[in-house]
Structures are given as C-alpha cells and as structure tokens.
Design a protein around this motif. Structure first.
Motif, PDB file in Angstrom:
ATOM      1  N   THR A 142     -23.404   3.810 -21.719  1.00  0.00           N
ATOM      2  CA  THR A 142     -22.814   2.492 -21.467  1.00  0.00           C
ATOM      3  C   THR A 142     -22.812   1.645 -22.730  1.00  0.00           C
ATOM      4  O   THR A 142     -21.805   1.003 -23.053  1.00  0.00           O
ATOM      5  N   LEU A 143     -23.908   1.660 -23.445  1.00  0.00           N
ATOM      6  CA  LEU A 143     -23.967   0.893 -24.689  1.00  0.00           C
ATOM      7  C   LEU A 143     -22.989   1.442 -25.728  1.00  0.00           C
ATOM      8  O   LEU A 143     -22.296   0.682 -26.400  1.00  0.00           O
ATOM      9  N   THR A 144     -22.926   2.754 -25.852  1.00  0.00           N
ATOM     10  CA  THR A 144     -22.103   3.382 -26.878  1.00  0.00           C
ATOM     11  C   THR A 144     -20.611   3.262 -26.609  1.00  0.00           C
ATOM     12  O   THR A 144     -19.839   2.955 -27.515  1.00  0.00           O
ATOM     13  N   PHE A 145     -20.204   3.516 -25.370  1.00  0.00           N
ATOM     14  CA  PHE A 145     -18.775   3.610 -25.081  1.00  0.00           C
ATOM     15  C   PHE A 145     -18.175   2.377 -24.401  1.00  0.00           C
ATOM     16  O   PHE A 145     -16.965   2.315 -24.232  1.00  0.00           O
ATOM     17  N   CYS A 146     -18.983   1.414 -24.012  1.00  0.00           N
ATOM     18  CA  CYS A 146     -18.467   0.206 -23.365  1.00  0.00           C
ATOM     19  C   CYS A 146     -18.832  -1.051 -24.150  1.00  0.00           C
ATOM     20  O   CYS A 146     -17.949  -1.798 -24.574  1.00  0.00           O
ATOM     21  N   ALA A 193     -43.335  14.930 -10.344  1.00  0.00           N
ATOM     22  CA  ALA A 193     -43.248  14.632 -11.779  1.00  0.00           C
ATOM     23  C   ALA A 193     -41.885  15.022 -12.339  1.00  0.00           C
ATOM     24  O   ALA A 193     -41.329  14.318 -13.189  1.00  0.00           O
ATOM     25  N   GLU A 194     -41.331  16.128 -11.873  1.00  0.00           N
ATOM     26  CA  GLU A 194     -40.011  16.561 -12.336  1.00  0.00           C
ATOM     27  C   GLU A 194     -38.923  15.579 -11.902  1.00  0.00           C
ATOM     28  O   GLU A 194     -38.001  15.282 -12.669  1.00  0.00           O
ATOM     29  N   VAL A 195     -39.023  15.093 -10.669  1.00  0.00           N
ATOM     30  CA  VAL A 195     -38.033  14.142 -10.161  1.00  0.00           C
ATOM     31  C   VAL A 195     -38.119  12.836 -10.945  1.00  0.00           C
ATOM     32  O   VAL A 195     -37.099  12.265 -11.339  1.00  0.00           O
ATOM     33  N   GLN A 196     -39.313  12.366 -11.195  1.00  0.00           N
ATOM     34  CA  GLN A 196     -39.483  11.131 -11.960  1.00  0.00           C
ATOM     35  C   GLN A 196     -38.938  11.290 -13.376  1.00  0.00           C
ATOM     36  O   GLN A 196     -38.292  10.388 -13.905  1.00  0.00           O
ATOM     37  N   ARG A 197     -39.168  12.444 -13.978  1.00  0.00           N
ATOM     38  CA  ARG A 197     -38.633  12.712 -15.311  1.00  0.00           C
ATOM     39  C   ARG A 197     -37.108  12.749 -15.275  1.00  0.00           C
ATOM     40  O   ARG A 197     -36.442  12.211 -16.163  1.00  0.00           O
ATOM     41  N   ALA A 198     -36.543  13.345 -14.237  1.00  0.00           N
ATOM     42  CA  ALA A 198     -35.085  13.405 -14.102  1.00  0.00           C
ATOM     43  C   ALA A 198     -34.491  12.009 -13.909  1.00  0.00           C
ATOM     44  O   ALA A 198     -33.440  11.696 -14.484  1.00  0.00           O
ATOM     45  N   HIS A 199     -35.161  11.175 -13.121  1.00  0.00           N
ATOM     46  CA  HIS A 199     -34.682   9.801 -12.932  1.00  0.00           C
ATOM     47  C   HIS A 199     -34.717   9.032 -14.245  1.00  0.00           C
ATOM     48  O   HIS A 199     -33.768   8.309 -14.576  1.00  0.00           O
ATOM     49  N   PHE A 200     -35.803   9.170 -14.978  1.00  0.00           N
ATOM     50  CA  PHE A 200     -35.909   8.487 -16.262  1.00  0.00           C
ATOM     51  C   PHE A 200     -34.824   8.972 -17.216  1.00  0.00           C
ATOM     52  O   PHE A 200     -34.187   8.174 -17.906  1.00  0.00           O
ATOM     53  N   GLN A 201     -34.593  10.276 -17.242  1.00  0.00           N
ATOM     54  CA  GLN A 201     -33.567  10.845 -18.115  1.00  0.00           C
ATOM     55  C   GLN A 201     -32.180  10.346 -17.721  1.00  0.00           C
ATOM     56  O   GLN A 201     -31.362  10.017 -18.576  1.00  0.00           O
ATOM     57  N   TYR A 202     -31.917  10.265 -16.411  1.00  0.00           N
ATOM     58  CA  TYR A 202     -30.640   9.747 -15.918  1.00  0.00           C
ATOM     59  C   TYR A 202     -30.424   8.311 -16.378  1.00  0.00           C
ATOM     60  O   TYR A 202     -29.362   7.970 -16.911  1.00  0.00           O
ATOM     61  N   LEU A 203     -31.422   7.460 -16.182  1.00  0.00           N
ATOM     62  CA  LEU A 203     -31.305   6.058 -16.578  1.00  0.00           C
ATOM     63  C   LEU A 203     -31.138   5.920 -18.092  1.00  0.00           C
ATOM     64  O   LEU A 203     -30.325   5.119 -18.563  1.00  0.00           O
ATOM     65  N   ALA A 204     -31.880   6.696 -18.844  1.00  0.00           N
ATOM     66  CA  ALA A 204     -31.785   6.632 -20.304  1.00  0.00           C
ATOM     67  C   ALA A 204     -30.403   7.070 -20.778  1.00  0.00           C
ATOM     68  O   ALA A 204     -29.784   6.400 -21.615  1.00  0.00           O
ATOM     69  N   ASN A 205     -29.905   8.179 -20.261  1.00  0.00           N
ATOM     70  CA  ASN A 205     -28.586   8.671 -20.663  1.00  0.00           C
ATOM     71  C   ASN A 205     -27.480   7.703 -20.263  1.00  0.00           C
ATOM     72  O   ASN A 205     -26.556   7.449 -21.037  1.00  0.00           O
ATOM     73  N   TYR A 206     -27.566   7.161 -19.057  1.00  0.00           N
ATOM     74  CA  TYR A 206     -26.538   6.225 -18.595  1.00  0.00           C
ATOM     75  C   TYR A 206     -26.532   4.968 -19.455  1.00  0.00           C
ATOM     76  O   TYR A 206     -25.472   4.448 -19.794  1.00  0.00           O
ATOM     77  N   LYS A 207     -27.718   4.498 -19.815  1.00  0.00           N
ATOM     78  CA  LYS A 207     -27.814   3.304 -20.659  1.00  0.00           C
ATOM     79  C   LYS A 207     -27.215   3.574 -22.034  1.00  0.00           C
ATOM     80  O   LYS A 207     -26.438   2.761 -22.555  1.00  0.00           O
ATOM     81  N   ILE A 208     -27.542   4.700 -22.626  1.00  0.00           N
ATOM     82  CA  ILE A 208     -27.012   5.040 -23.943  1.00  0.00           C
ATOM     83  C   ILE A 208     -25.494   5.169 -23.900  1.00  0.00           C
ATOM     84  O   ILE A 208     -24.792   4.655 -24.779  1.00  0.00           O
TER      85      ILE A 208
END
Length: 80
Positions: A65-69, A48-63
């Motif tokens: 990318t959208l914000t700065f690119c 569950a921790e790994v899945q949460r970390a993956h989701f957090q990684y994808l969410a942060n990367y998306k934000i």
C-alpha cells in the motif's frame, strides 16, 4: 492522462487500501483468539504459525500500500 488526474486516482486508491489495512489490523487485534482458532483449523496450522502468517500478511499489505498507492500520490502532490 494529466498529472491532476493521476494524483486523484492514486489518492482515492490509497483510501480503501488503508481502510482495509486498518480494518484487518483491528479485527486481528481485537478478535485474535477466535481468528487464530478458525484459521488454525481451516489450514491445519499451529497457533504460532497462524500468528506469524497474520503478521506477515499485515506487513506485506502495508508495504504494498505504501509503495504502490501512497508514495506515487505523495510524489505527484510534491511535483505539482
């Protein structure tokens, strides 16, 4: 630097970032059991921790990318 140059830079900066985001998402979705198992063993985390970390990684990367690119490119395109 001209507005045209900056538009081109932000446009091409967006392309590889979205490609990395899509590739990461596809790998996490299609190979979830293997990736979660590997990262769980590497970092001594529960599934569950790994899945949460993956989701957090994808969410942060998306934000980021959208914000700065993508948004600066879009603003420059609309301004020209």
């Amino acid at each position: 630097m001209t507005q045209e140059f900056l538009t081109t830079v932000f446009g091409w900066m967006t392309v590889p970032n979205i490609a990395v985001l899509l590739f990461s998402t596809l790998m996490i979705v299609t190979m979830q059991d293997w990736i979660v198992g590997m990262h769980g063993r590497m970092f001594h985390m529960e599934r569950a921790e790994v899945q949460r970390a993956h989701f957090q990684y994808l969410a942060n990367y998306k934000i980021l990318t959208l914000t700065f690119c993508l948004m600066p490119w879009l603003a420059l395109k609309l301004a020209s």
